[in-house]
Structure formats: structure tokens, C-alpha cells
Design a protein around this motif. Sequence first.
Motif, short mmCIF file in Angstrom:
data_model
loop_
_atom_site.label_atom_id
_atom_site.label_comp_id
_atom_site.label_asym_id
_atom_site.label_seq_id
_atom_site.Cartn_x
_atom_site.Cartn_y
_atom_site.Cartn_z
N VAL A 69 0.89 -1.20 -0.03
CA VAL A 69 -0.20 0.04 -0.06
C VAL A 69 0.74 1.25 -0.09
N TYR A 70 0.91 2.11 -1.07
CA TYR A 70 1.28 3.28 -1.16
C TYR A 70 0.30 4.24 -0.53
N HIS A 71 0.31 4.92 0.73
CA HIS A 71 -0.51 5.63 1.24
C HIS A 71 -0.25 7.21 1.10
N LEU A 72 -0.79 7.71 -0.07
CA LEU A 72 -0.71 9.25 -0.53
C LEU A 72 -1.75 10.06 -0.28
N ALA A 73 -3.04 9.63 0.13
CA ALA A 73 -4.02 10.23 0.34
C ALA A 73 -4.06 11.22 1.65
N ALA A 74 -4.32 12.39 1.43
CA ALA A 74 -4.35 13.39 2.57
C ALA A 74 -5.28 14.42 2.23
N ARG A 75 -5.79 15.31 3.25
CA ARG A 75 -6.52 16.51 2.97
C ARG A 75 -5.48 17.61 2.95
N MET A 76 -5.14 18.50 1.91
CA MET A 76 -4.34 19.53 1.98
C MET A 76 -4.89 20.68 1.45
N GLN A 107 -4.03 -7.09 7.97
CA GLN A 107 -3.85 -8.41 6.82
C GLN A 107 -2.18 -8.66 7.08
N ASN A 108 -1.55 -9.76 6.88
CA ASN A 108 -0.50 -10.27 7.14
C ASN A 108 0.37 -10.31 5.95
N GLY A 109 1.64 -9.67 6.10
CA GLY A 109 2.69 -9.36 5.11
C GLY A 109 2.40 -8.29 4.26
N VAL A 110 1.69 -7.46 4.48
CA VAL A 110 1.44 -6.18 3.87
C VAL A 110 2.41 -5.07 3.97
N ARG A 111 3.12 -4.49 2.99
CA ARG A 111 4.03 -3.51 3.10
C ARG A 111 3.32 -2.09 3.18
N LEU A 112 3.66 -1.15 3.99
CA LEU A 112 3.28 0.11 3.93
C LEU A 112 4.11 1.13 3.46
N VAL A 113 3.95 2.00 2.31
CA VAL A 113 4.91 3.12 2.23
C VAL A 113 4.13 4.33 2.40
N TYR A 114 4.32 5.04 3.46
CA TYR A 114 3.80 6.24 3.82
C TYR A 114 4.30 7.50 3.31
N ALA A 115 3.16 8.16 2.54
CA ALA A 115 3.99 9.58 2.10
C ALA A 115 3.68 10.68 3.22
N SER A 116 4.94 11.12 3.73
CA SER A 116 4.75 12.17 4.56
C SER A 116 5.19 13.47 3.96
N SER A 117 5.65 14.50 4.48
CA SER A 117 5.76 15.96 3.71
C SER A 117 6.95 16.52 4.52
N ALA A 118 7.39 17.61 3.71
CA ALA A 118 8.27 18.50 4.19
C ALA A 118 7.75 19.49 5.25
N CYS A 119 6.68 19.52 5.28
CA CYS A 119 5.80 20.26 6.15
C CYS A 119 6.20 19.61 7.76
N VAL A 120 6.57 18.41 7.96
CA VAL A 120 6.91 18.11 9.30
C VAL A 120 8.27 18.92 9.81
N MET A 121 8.80 19.40 8.96
CA MET A 121 9.94 20.24 9.30
C MET A 121 10.06 21.56 9.78
N PRO A 122 10.59 22.19 10.73
CA PRO A 122 11.27 21.26 11.49
C PRO A 122 10.69 20.72 12.77
N ILE A 123 11.20 19.45 13.14
CA ILE A 123 10.29 18.19 13.68
C ILE A 123 9.72 19.01 14.96
N ASP A 124 10.51 19.86 15.68
CA ASP A 124 10.15 20.66 16.82
C ASP A 124 8.97 21.73 16.76
N ASN A 125 8.72 21.93 15.40
CA ASN A 125 7.90 22.93 15.02
C ASN A 125 7.11 23.04 13.71
N PRO A 126 6.18 21.68 13.34
CA PRO A 126 6.10 21.39 12.02
C PRO A 126 4.66 22.47 11.83
N LEU A 127 4.48 22.72 10.28
CA LEU A 127 3.46 23.48 9.95
C LEU A 127 2.14 23.15 10.70
N PRO A 128 1.54 23.95 11.41
CA PRO A 128 0.36 23.98 12.22
C PRO A 128 -0.68 22.98 11.31
#
Length: 166
Positions: A69-76, A107-128
Motif C-alpha cells: 500500500v502506497y499511502h498518499l491520500a491526504a487532505r491538503m 492483513q498479514n505481510g502487507v508493506r506500507l509506504v507512507y507519504a509524509s511531507s516536508a511540512c513536518v520540518m522542523p520536527i520541533d515546530n511542524p506546519l500547524p
Amino acid sequence: MARLVVVTGAAGFIGRALCRSLREHGERVRAVDIDINHGVDSRIGDENVRADLTDPARAALALDGASVVYHLAARMGGIGLTAKNRFEIATTNATIDINVINAVARQNGVRLVYASSACVMPIDNPLPGYGDAKLFGERLCFAAASDKDVSVAVARIFTVYGPGDK
């Protein structure tokens, strides 16, 4: 028969390109999006599924039988929308991520690829809102890997452009 690869957020710019590439490499693709018909291609995947992933049952059904599963779905909706709707953006994305991760974990054996974002940066102050939700999603992925033995990869996607970009 080729394995089933599910791409959430398949009608978006990155999702369409990923589906096309996966199909070119012989994968069987189930394209999942809340608005599967807004994509440029009329047939993004081998299967096109319209699903609101905030619904746990719909998320489970959409991901059923997947090997990856390539998880790209998001509300932006862009920085302007995000700035004015931080709570709605954060809670909607957290709900989508929780439902997708739970569906994969069941489910057993399913690989998950999670699409995160540059918006998590910096980690101590991500985009609200959006950045907060993406960072929370990353942490949920790692918790699922630890507690539920889910195979996870997280990709922090920065600037993306190319053919078909609007």
C-alpha cells in the motif's frame, strides 16, 4: 498473476504518476481516491475505487488483498486553506492515517509506504495542522511497525514537479 498494489490518493499529481509507473512495471494497481474521476487519466489503475478513507470500513475494503500500500491520500488544499482550517486538516488526516494503518495491520505481510511531507520540518515546530498530522502519521507508522509487526517505509516528500503538473 501480478501482486496487487494499492495507491491511496491515486487521483492526485503524485498518485497518478506512481500508478502509471507501477503499471508500466507490470504491477496490478488498485487506484483509490475520494474523487477518482478528477484525475487526468480515465483509468488510473487496473481497478479504480472511489473511497472516503475517513470511514474505517471503506478503508478496509479498499485495501483488502493488497501486497503493498502506497499511502498518499491526504487532505491538503494548499497553504492558504491549511492556515485557515488547521483543526479540520489535522483531524481529517489523522483519521485517514489511522484507518489506513489499521487496515494494513489487520492483513498479514502487507508493506506500507507512507507519504509524509516536508511540512513536518522542523520536527520541533511542524506546519500547524497539516505538518502536525503528517508527523503524527509518521509516528503511527513506526508504532504499528513496533507493536503490530507492520512493514513500513516513510518517505518525506519535498518539492515535486513534472509532466502533468497543474
